[in-house]
Scaffold this active site. Structure first.
Site, short mmCIF file in Angstrom:
data_model
loop_
_atom_site.label_atom_id
_atom_site.label_comp_id
_atom_site.label_asym_id
_atom_site.label_seq_id
_atom_site.Cartn_x
_atom_site.Cartn_y
_atom_site.Cartn_z
N VAL A 1 -3.98 -3.11 3.93
CA VAL A 1 -4.96 -2.97 5.02
C VAL A 1 -6.38 -3.07 4.45
O VAL A 1 -7.29 -3.59 5.10
CB VAL A 1 -4.74 -1.65 5.80
N GLY A 2 -6.55 -2.64 3.21
CA GLY A 2 -7.86 -2.76 2.55
C GLY A 2 -8.38 -4.19 2.62
O GLY A 2 -9.57 -4.43 2.84
N GLU B 1 -11.13 3.10 -0.63
CA GLU B 1 -10.43 4.14 -1.39
C GLU B 1 -8.94 3.86 -1.22
O GLU B 1 -8.34 4.27 -0.23
CB GLU B 1 -10.81 5.53 -0.87
N CYS C 1 -2.64 10.35 -3.15
CA CYS C 1 -2.99 9.04 -3.72
C CYS C 1 -3.06 9.07 -5.24
O CYS C 1 -2.82 8.07 -5.89
CB CYS C 1 -4.31 8.56 -3.14
#
Ligand code: NAD
Length: 495
Positions: A192-193, A210, A244
């Site tokens: 999606v980044g 991020e 993460c």
């Protein structure tokens, strides 16, 4: 006009009134946010419990304390960080005023992820408010209850035109992405980044991404393996592995594999009892889609610890996988769940080669007693952050930039880094309309003599580091005297 478009238009109009700029206003909003966290703590932790089955204490420990600390830090330092920052001068600019003035960017879009929704959505918002921006906040739809709480509570405490909350899933986010912003701050996965960056490129909007990835964890055979495994167990299974910067997999020599397994098993028992399923400190996988994804990853690997699961409860026990091959399913993508594969290597050199063959991780962990090994790992690899002999803790140190590199992201935040990331650092040179003598060397006609002067001031004078400080001071005093004589230096104040 769509709901998303309306929110952005209103935020921009509110920004254009200029009311987000004065420091008092920013401080007032930050204090309101602080009040929200204090007064509505129960609603916040209840929603987190519904989303992630976390205990109240875990939610506070893992995100609310960090968010509160970030607000305190901003309140304490905002005046200094928002002030003009003097910049060093050259001999040519000695009589001028040279400084950096941080200024708000405008409207920031903040898109959050679901795993620590307050930390990853509200922490960037704190930076955006502190830097004087408007911000459109899009919490992750995956943490259903928390998104609702944010949607309800933020407008009650904050300026709802400047900081609107827009909820929704992929179509709503895509509609948001069609609008124009001055910065997009996205937390989530790398796939999606890329969509975010593509949307941002249409308006040349800068982005902070991020992202995640596989964060390796090397254990040296000569370290205190028991202590190392205790810390790794905590870092891996907190929030059910949905962190993460969780250590994604272990790299170690074959001779210590059994010991590592035993020690991790011991720590699982210590932290989460014999039956983690009934332990209030052991969270759950966020939803069945992710449950299936993680269960699928175990295929083809040998389970050494755990492995039990319950789909109806989204429960997967803390699990260790042994002798995992680099080609195994579990080694292809970020796990983001409570599986800990152990991959065997012959030592530090092979571990470094293994890490460097893959995408640059968000975090890199090494457990070793020998400083030389730690330095070697640091110098021969690259990652967003590096931690030796612990896990996750760098996230909580606000004097460190938090962010990825390469596939794990771009840009960084926390503390002053958030402020700077969401500000434009404007370079300012303020001259007087006098002192033309100093300038004449750059005006035509260009002559060899003028060029000699330029060479002296620009090249020689900047290469005088070798000069004794006293000589340098004397020269500077001489040049200053000359320049001051030629100019009328009335002190310019930044404010
Ligand atoms: P997610 O599914 O909540 O997605 C994140 C956001 O992207 C959501 O707000 C969602 O609405 C939006 N989104 C999803 N698909 C979209 C699409 N096709 N177009 C536009 N918007 C879309 O979260 P996730 O991606 O599952 O989050 C997990 C990932 O995030 C992991 O890779 C993890 O490592 C990473 N992560 C990174 C950090 C960090 O600080 N670097 C923090 C938390 C999570």
């Amino acid at each position: 006009m769509s709901r998303q478009q309306q929110a952005v238009v209103r935020a921009r109009k509110a920004f254009e009134t200029g009311r987000s700029r004065p420091l008092e206003y920013r401080i007032h909003q930050l204090k309101n946010l602080q009040r929200l966290l204090n007064e509505r703590r129960k609603e916040i932790v209840d929603a987190l419990k519904k989303d992630l089955k976390r205990s109240d204490e875990s939610s506070q420990l893992f995100e609310l304390v960090t968010v509160e600390a970030e607000i305190n830090l901003m309140l304490k330092n905002l005046k200094e960080w928002a002030s003009a920052r003097p910049a060093s001068k050259t001999l040519v600019t000695l009589a001028d005023t040279v400084y950096i003035q941080p200024e708000p960017l405008g409207v920031v879009l903040i898109i959050g992820a679901w795993n620590y929704p307050w930390a990853v959505t509200i922490q960037p918002l704190i930076g955006a408010i502190a830097a004087g921006n408007a911000a459109v906040v899009k919490p992750s739809e995956v943490c259903v209850h928390t998104a609702k709480v944010m949607e309800e509570l933020l407008p009650v405490y904050l300026d709802k035109e400047l900081y609107p909350v827009v909820t929704g899933g992929v179509p709503e986010t895509q509609e948001l992405l069609r609008q124009k912003y001055d910065h997009i701050f996205y937390t989530g996965n790398s796939t999606v980044g890329k969509i975010i960056m593509e949307a941002a490129a249409k308006h040349l909007t800068p982005v902070t991404l991020e992202l995640g990835g596989k964060s390796p964890c090397y254990i040296d055979k000569n370290c205190d393996i028991s202590m190392a495994c205790r810390r790794i167990t905590w870092g891996k299974y907190s929030n059910c592995g949905q962190t993460c910067i969780a250590p994604d997999y272990i790299l170690c020599e074959p001779s210590i594999q059994d010991r590592v397994i035993e020690e991790v098993k011991k720590s699982i028992k210590e932290f989460y009892t014999d039956n983690p399923k009934t332990c209030p400190d052991y969270a759950r996988i966020i939803n069945q889609r992710h449950f299936k994804r993680i269960m699928n990853m175990m295929e083809g690997s040998k389970i050494a610890v755990g492995g039990d699961n319950d789909e109806s409860d989204c429960y997967i026990a803390p699990t260790v996988l042994r002798d995992v091959k680099p080609e195994a399913k579990v080694m292809q993508d970020e796990i983001f769940g409570p599986l800990l594969p152990i991959v065997l290597v012959s030592g530090l050199d092979e571990a470094i080669t293994f890490i460097n063959k893959r995408e640059k991780p968000l975090a890199l962990y090494i457990f070793a007693q020998d400083d030389k090994m730690i330095k070697k790992m640091r110098d021969q690899t690259s990652s967003g952050g590096l931690v030796a002999n612990d896990c996750l803790q760098h996230f909580a140190i606000s004097s460190l930039p938090f962010g990825g590199v390469g596939n794990s992201g771009m840009g960084a935040y926390h503390g002053k880094f958030s402020f700077d990331q969401l500000s434009h650092l404007r370079g300012c040179l303020i001259k007087k309309l006098n002192n033309e003598a100093m300038n004449s060397m750059r005006y035509p006609p260009h002559t060899p003599k003028k060029l000699d002067w330029v060479r002296f001031f620009v090249l020689k004078a900047t290469g005088m580091g070798w000069m004794k400080p006293v000589m340098l001071l004397a020269l500077l005093a001489m040049v200053t005297a000359v320049v001051l004589q030629m100019s009328d230096v009335a002190g310019f104040t930044y404010e």
